[in-house]
Design a protein around this motif. Structure first.
Motif, mmCIF file in Angstrom:
data_model
loop_
_atom_site.group_PDB
_atom_site.id
_atom_site.type_symbol
_atom_site.label_atom_id
_atom_site.label_comp_id
_atom_site.label_asym_id
_atom_site.label_seq_id
_atom_site.Cartn_x
_atom_site.Cartn_y
_atom_site.Cartn_z
ATOM 1 N N ASP A 72 0.446 -1.116 -0.256
ATOM 2 C CA ASP A 72 -0.155 0.078 0.166
ATOM 3 C C ASP A 72 1.011 1.065 0.048
ATOM 4 O OD1 ASP A 72 -2.363 -1.813 0.478
ATOM 5 O OD2 ASP A 72 -2.621 -1.563 2.212
ATOM 6 N N LYS A 73 0.200 2.240 -0.502
ATOM 7 C CA LYS A 73 1.071 3.959 -0.482
ATOM 8 C C LYS A 73 0.789 4.424 -0.417
ATOM 9 C CE LYS A 73 1.005 3.153 -5.212
ATOM 10 N NZ LYS A 73 2.168 2.882 -6.390
ATOM 11 N N PRO A 74 0.577 6.065 0.618
ATOM 12 C CA PRO A 74 -1.096 6.632 0.948
ATOM 13 C C PRO A 74 -1.257 7.357 -0.477
ATOM 14 C CG PRO A 74 0.781 6.989 1.759
ATOM 15 C CD PRO A 74 0.711 5.944 1.239
ATOM 16 N N VAL A 75 0.079 7.886 -1.042
ATOM 17 C CA VAL A 75 0.341 9.107 -2.073
ATOM 18 C C VAL A 75 1.272 8.117 -2.947
ATOM 19 C CG1 VAL A 75 0.854 10.272 -0.242
ATOM 20 C CG2 VAL A 75 2.904 9.332 -1.256
ATOM 21 N N ALA B 45 6.322 7.853 -3.304
ATOM 22 C CA ALA B 45 5.832 6.134 -3.017
ATOM 23 C C ALA B 45 5.856 4.534 -3.241
ATOM 24 C CB ALA B 45 4.449 6.429 -4.123
ATOM 25 N N PRO B 46 7.341 5.171 -3.621
ATOM 26 C CA PRO B 46 8.047 3.414 -3.074
ATOM 27 C C PRO B 46 7.908 3.580 -1.922
ATOM 28 C CG PRO B 46 8.204 4.414 -5.633
ATOM 29 C CD PRO B 46 7.841 5.846 -4.988
ATOM 30 N N TYR B 47 8.905 5.138 -2.019
ATOM 31 C CA TYR B 47 9.037 4.231 -0.509
ATOM 32 C C TYR B 47 8.503 3.991 1.051
ATOM 33 C CZ TYR B 47 13.084 7.243 -2.231
ATOM 34 O OH TYR B 47 14.702 7.626 -2.980
ATOM 35 N N TYR B 48 7.551 4.511 0.764
ATOM 36 C CA TYR B 48 5.936 4.248 1.924
ATOM 37 C C TYR B 48 6.017 2.226 1.382
ATOM 38 C CZ TYR B 48 4.015 8.963 2.242
ATOM 39 O OH TYR B 48 4.719 10.146 3.017
ATOM 40 N N GLN B 49 6.350 1.918 0.233
ATOM 41 C CA GLN B 49 6.306 0.640 0.612
ATOM 42 C C GLN B 49 7.373 -0.155 0.739
ATOM 43 O OE1 GLN B 49 5.422 1.036 -4.346
ATOM 44 N NE2 GLN B 49 3.276 0.229 -4.285
ATOM 45 N N GLN B 50 8.955 0.718 0.446
ATOM 46 C CA GLN B 50 10.080 -0.159 0.868
ATOM 47 C C GLN B 50 9.626 -0.441 2.161
ATOM 48 O OE1 GLN B 50 12.005 -2.080 -0.664
ATOM 49 N NE2 GLN B 50 10.954 -0.928 -2.581
ATOM 50 N N LEU B 51 9.361 0.753 2.917
ATOM 51 C CA LEU B 51 9.287 1.217 4.558
ATOM 52 C C LEU B 51 8.068 0.182 4.960
ATOM 53 C CD1 LEU B 51 10.047 4.770 4.958
ATOM 54 C CD2 LEU B 51 11.849 3.358 5.348
ATOM 55 N N THR B 52 6.988 -0.172 4.358
ATOM 56 C CA THR B 52 6.027 -1.319 4.643
ATOM 57 C C THR B 52 6.976 -2.866 4.650
ATOM 58 O OG1 THR B 52 4.502 0.161 4.146
ATOM 59 C CG2 THR B 52 4.182 -2.198 4.540
ATOM 60 N N ARG B 53 8.302 -2.761 3.603
ATOM 61 C CA ARG B 53 8.053 -4.257 4.095
ATOM 62 C C ARG B 53 9.003 -4.366 5.030
ATOM 63 N NH1 ARG B 53 13.172 -6.078 -0.636
ATOM 64 N NH2 ARG B 53 14.154 -7.577 0.420
ATOM 65 N N LEU B 54 10.221 -3.202 5.296
ATOM 66 C CA LEU B 54 10.997 -4.033 6.403
ATOM 67 C C LEU B 54 10.149 -3.265 7.369
ATOM 68 C CD1 LEU B 54 13.558 -2.880 6.363
ATOM 69 C CD2 LEU B 54 13.953 -0.587 6.538
ATOM 70 N N SER B 55 9.212 -3.009 7.702
ATOM 71 C CA SER B 55 8.334 -3.201 8.832
ATOM 72 C C SER B 55 8.169 -5.191 9.261
ATOM 73 C CB SER B 55 7.262 -2.506 9.115
ATOM 74 O OG SER B 55 6.534 -2.483 10.194
ATOM 75 N N TYR C 193 17.675 11.764 -0.625
ATOM 76 C CA TYR C 193 18.890 11.613 -0.496
ATOM 77 C C TYR C 193 19.175 10.952 1.488
ATOM 78 C CZ TYR C 193 24.253 12.123 1.415
ATOM 79 O OH TYR C 193 25.210 12.029 1.803
ATOM 80 N N ALA C 194 18.331 11.318 1.797
ATOM 81 C CA ALA C 194 17.507 11.117 3.596
ATOM 82 C C ALA C 194 17.238 9.662 4.182
ATOM 83 C CB ALA C 194 16.925 12.146 4.406
ATOM 84 N N LEU C 195 16.066 9.470 2.530
ATOM 85 C CA LEU C 195 15.444 8.219 2.979
ATOM 86 C C LEU C 195 16.165 7.131 2.062
ATOM 87 C CD1 LEU C 195 11.870 9.078 1.586
ATOM 88 C CD2 LEU C 195 12.752 8.477 3.472
ATOM 89 N N GLU C 196 16.799 6.788 1.661
ATOM 90 C CA GLU C 196 17.754 6.602 0.648
ATOM 91 C C GLU C 196 18.455 6.044 1.999
ATOM 92 O OE1 GLU C 196 17.554 4.455 -1.794
ATOM 93 O OE2 GLU C 196 16.409 5.466 -3.070
ATOM 94 N N SER C 197 19.180 6.886 2.340
ATOM 95 C CA SER C 197 20.626 6.871 3.487
ATOM 96 C C SER C 197 19.832 5.809 4.681
ATOM 97 C CB SER C 197 21.197 7.613 4.626
ATOM 98 O OG SER C 197 21.727 9.141 2.833
ATOM 99 N N CYS C 198 18.719 6.336 5.131
ATOM 100 C CA CYS C 198 17.484 5.100 6.406
ATOM 101 C C CYS C 198 17.736 3.454 5.339
ATOM 102 C CB CYS C 198 16.522 5.729 6.361
ATOM 103 S SG CYS C 198 17.018 7.287 7.282
ATOM 104 N N LEU C 199 16.861 4.042 4.311
ATOM 105 C CA LEU C 199 16.923 2.520 4.036
ATOM 106 C C LEU C 199 17.912 1.481 3.932
ATOM 107 C CD1 LEU C 199 14.261 2.703 1.041
ATOM 108 C CD2 LEU C 199 14.335 2.361 3.386
ATOM 109 N N LYS C 200 19.230 2.201 3.553
ATOM 110 C CA LYS C 200 21.050 1.410 3.770
ATOM 111 C C LYS C 200 20.815 0.742 5.288
ATOM 112 C CE LYS C 200 25.835 2.381 2.898
ATOM 113 N NZ LYS C 200 27.133 3.580 3.341
ATOM 114 N N GLU C 201 21.325 2.134 6.370
ATOM 115 C CA GLU C 201 21.484 1.045 7.387
ATOM 116 C C GLU C 201 20.501 0.927 8.136
ATOM 117 O OE1 GLU C 201 23.484 3.195 9.235
ATOM 118 O OE2 GLU C 201 24.260 4.290 7.065
ATOM 119 N N ALA C 202 19.422 0.297 7.458
ATOM 120 C CA ALA C 202 18.536 -0.056 7.893
ATOM 121 C C ALA C 202 18.663 -1.594 7.626
ATOM 122 C CB ALA C 202 16.622 0.153 7.254
#
Length: 757
Positions: free
Chosen positions: A525-528, A533-543, A603-612
């Motif tokens: 799911d993506k709310p926007v 939008a793809p970042y919401y999807q990647q974070l849902t998977r990571l959750s 940039y910030a989101l890519e950094s967070c996804l990498k660290e996670a």
């Protein structure tokens, strides 16, 4: 088909018939948890129960409700708060000479008087007692603005408005205590400090040796029941100048004067520093900073019972009070300092890159410098986003202990990285001290934020996942309580119901993790719509990944997970990066999806996804149960890890966004306020930067003429400008403007000089 049919029947019988299920599944699991779960100490239980679960709960459970994130109110200053920033705060900024304050070891008397008069120490005290009663967002913004000029002044303002007597009195004080102390704290008549840390009890505040004994003694000429106190505290900010001391100690009642219980537990009291036996005054020297920090001691000091904060009924309840207040205050004070560092470093370093030249070009054109500048700006956007989201929780009267621990740890670490990068770029300008050399004192002071309000190592290794795994998980804490129930049958019945729900929950997360891993999260799911939008999807998977790996870790390691700090800390890092990334997405929405901010957001989101992803991979690589580690890796990364951080093109886009004057650069550095009368180092480099930008076409014309051989290849100076006029490349007026701009550049890159010793 027959075997499959029999298997289905067996599963239906086992799971569908309660008595069979309890004997085959629930009872063994119940007995297993009783064996492996260590008993919670009283301080651990109180810390676990203090505060509440907020957005962190959504992130931990595998299916974040992104619409809920977007529904949280945006951060706004009231007219009164904005007027305070435009008035007293700007007046204070104009008074600050940080280098001189540090050299003197204290703020000038007129500044102390100004802070008292304008109620800088009363930001959180209710208006009914003479305070300002500002929001957490206003409190943070005020401290941040001050911190861009002076950390010593910011800390002095910060402490009375963080964990301390004012907050404790407002929440727990008796009416008599509030009437006595709050008005005096509000007008600055009284200066508070709070003494928690001692030589043998730092982050482990529950082990404080300081002790109070309930006994009879003399107070104001009468024999009363009171407390005889002995304490030895250190690292107490404002202690050398405090007039009222908040004190945490362990209270005992050996003679049963208050009841049958002898060990009452941690208690907080409020003591005037003029009281006989109180020793305040010796100072520490925190890396040369000028804020007041020191010791307080007392030996068998007798105080009346009604000096306990909240009165006698709060005897032994001090730990819960402290943890609840710290869970909020931790999200305001130190994150404010870290964010201020980011704003100041971004504004000054982006300007410096535009005015400092080497090898005939601005240093901002070197890719190595661009890499560091992109990191500074990207981390600053991340800091500001996390600051706002955390303050939203606090202003909504939430006390999210896990969220504020995340904010404290990761934001102070990001602040440290930002100042390191700024020092690398500004080099000689950064490593000198002086009135106009703005980076040095921030760099020196950065470890202070790392170590206070819970040392960062312990915050990361013990608090974030240690509390997050139990508080944020929808079933674990309730299962622990069921297992600990003294009525075994009742506990088993409750545990059976919870376990079934837990199994459904875990199965769902396992299936979702594998599905999203195989499909690249394209069906999440993506709310926007749009680029985020793809970042919401990647974070849902990571959750979902975090949820299933946490379940498997708790199942196989049990209570030993608490001691496997390297594993649990990495899982905590995943939760933290989910929180930081979601704050970025929210900030982008709250700011109206500013297109110019998109490079910073990505940039910030890519950094967070990498660290996670790296944290999750490291946890699985070092997981002691290898079959479970292999299973987890198949579920969460079936096709490998595809998050490697921001690309070079993304870094260059960030640099482009912050390397020119405009709304993007102003928005990301708004806490670093520059006044019309400024003469400090940040103002100087900013003025030079703006002058160079305004004259950019003329600089370009000079370079073109030099390449064509019309002018000699030499730095821009008076002689070159004279030749340019003679060649009719520049007018006299243009040459004069460039000469003035070059004078500003020289002033900006110069460092302070002092007479020989």
């Amino acid at each position: 088909m027959t075997l499959l049919f029999l298997l289905i029947i067996a599963l239906v019988v086992i799971f569908g018939i309660k008595d069979i299920r309890r004997q085959v599944i629930s009872r063994p699991a119940f007995d297993f948890m009783k064996r492996v779960l260590p008993p919670l100490s009283q301080t651990e239980r109180e810390a676990m129960e203090a505060g509440n679960v907020w957005w962190d709960g959504e992130l931990f459970r595998g299916a974040p409700d992104w619409n809920q994130l977007h529904s949280y109110p945006s951060n706004r200053l009231t007219e009164e708060e904005q007027a305070f920033l435009d008035g007293p705060v700007n007046e204070l900024l104009a008074m600050i000479d940080d280098y001189q304050i540090v050299r003197d070891g204290d703020m000038p008397k007129e500044m102390w008087t100004f802070l008292r008069k304008e109620k800088f120490f009363a930001l959180i005290i209710p208006k009914s007692y003479g305070g300002l009663e500002f929001s957490a967002y206003a409190n943070s913004t005020i401290v941040s603005r001050i911190a861009t000029r002076s950390l010593s002044v910011a800390v002095t303002v910060m402490v009375p408005n963080s964990l301390g007597p004012g907050e404790l009195l407002a929440h727990y004080g008796t009416q008599e205590q509030k009437d006595r102390w709050l008005p005096a704290l509000a007008d600055g008549t009284e200066i508070p400090c709070f003494a928690l840390t001692g030589p043998t009890a730092g982050s482990d505040a529950g082990s404080i040796p300081d002790q109070g004994i309930v006994c009879k003694g003399e107070f104001e000429g009468e024999e009363v029941v009171g407390i005889r106190l002995t304490w030895d505290k250190r690292y107490i900010t404002l202690a050398p100048v405090a007039t009222v001391l908040g004190l945490a100690f362990k209270l005992r009642d050996p003679d049963g004067l208050l009841g049958e219980q002898e060990d009452l537990g941690i208690t907080c009291a409020l003591i005037p520093t003029s009281h006989p036996g109180v020793e305040n005054g010796n100072r520490h020297n925190p890396l040369g900073m000028a804020f007041m920090n020191g010791t307080t001691r007392g030996n068998e000091v007798f105080i009346p019972l009604d000096w306990i904060i909240g009165g006698v009924e709060y005897a032994g309840r001090g730990w819960r009070m402290l943890v609840e207040c710290l869970s909020a205050g931790r999200g305001i004070s130190l994150p404010a300092l870290a964010t201020a560092t980011g704003h100041m470093a971004t504004r000054s370093t982006s300007a410096y890159c535009g005015v400092r030249s080497q090898f005939g070009v601005n240093i901002g054109e070197f890719e190595g410098v661009q890499e560091a500048l992109a990191r500074i700006a990207g981390n600053t956007y991340l800091l500001e986003s996390a600051r706002k989201l955390t303050l939203t929780a606090i202003d909504s009267k939430q006390k999210p202990s896990v969220v504020t621990a995340i904010a404290k740890y990761h934001m102070t670490e990001l602040g440290r990285q930002v100042i390191n990068d700024a020092m690398d770029i500004q080099a000689g300008k950064g490593i000198q001290l002086g009135k106009n050399n703005y980076l040095g004192l921030n760099y020196i002071a950065s470890p202070v934020s790392i170590t206070v309000e819970g040392a960062n190592i312990l915050t990361r290794n013990l608090m974030i996942f240690g509390q997050g795994a139990t508080r944020c998980h929808p079933y674990v804490l309730a299962e622990m309580e069921a297992v600990a129930d003294s009525d075994s049958d009742k506990g088993l019945a409750r545990f059976d119901s919870l376990l079934m729900s837990h199994m459904v929950y875990a199965t769902r997360n396992a299936v979702v993790s594998l599905f999203h891993g195989l499909t690249g999260s394209r069906f999440a799911d993506k709310p926007v719509a749009g680029p985020t939008a793809p970042y919401y999807q990647q974070l849902t998977r990571l959750s979902a990944n975090l949820a299933i790996v946490s379940d498997l870790a708790m199942l196989t390691l049990g209570g030993d997970l608490k001691r496997r700090e390297m594993i649990s800390a990495r899982l905590g890092d995943v939760l933290s990066q989910l929180y930081l990334a979601s704050s970025v997405l929210r900030n982008y929405e709250m700011d109206g999806r500013q297109q110019g901010d998109l490079p910073l957001v990505e940039y910030a989101l890519e950094s967070c996804l990498k660290e996670a992803r790296e944290a999750l991979a490291q946890a699985l690589r070092n997981f002691p149960n290898r079959p479970v580690a292999w299973l987890s890796r198949i579920l969460v990364m079936p096709l490998g890890n595809h998050h490697h951080g921001p690309s070079d093109d993304q870094a260059k886009a960030v640099v482009k966004a912050v390397s020119q004057p405009g709304c993007v650069r102003n928005r990301i550095t708004h806490l670093c306020q520059l006044l019309d009368s400024d003469e400090g180092g940040v103002a100087e480099v900013e003025q030079a930067f703006l002058a160079q930008q305004a004259n950019a076409p003329l600089y370009k014309a000079l370079k073109k003429a030099q390449r064509a051989g019309q002018l000699p290849k030499r730095p821009v100076d008076a002689e070159l400008l004279t030749l340019a006029q003679e060649a009719e490349i520049l007018s006299a007026e243009q040459a004069e403007g460039l000469l003035a701009a070059q004078a500003l550049v020289r002033k900006a890159i110069d460092v302070d000089e002092f007479a020989k010793l």
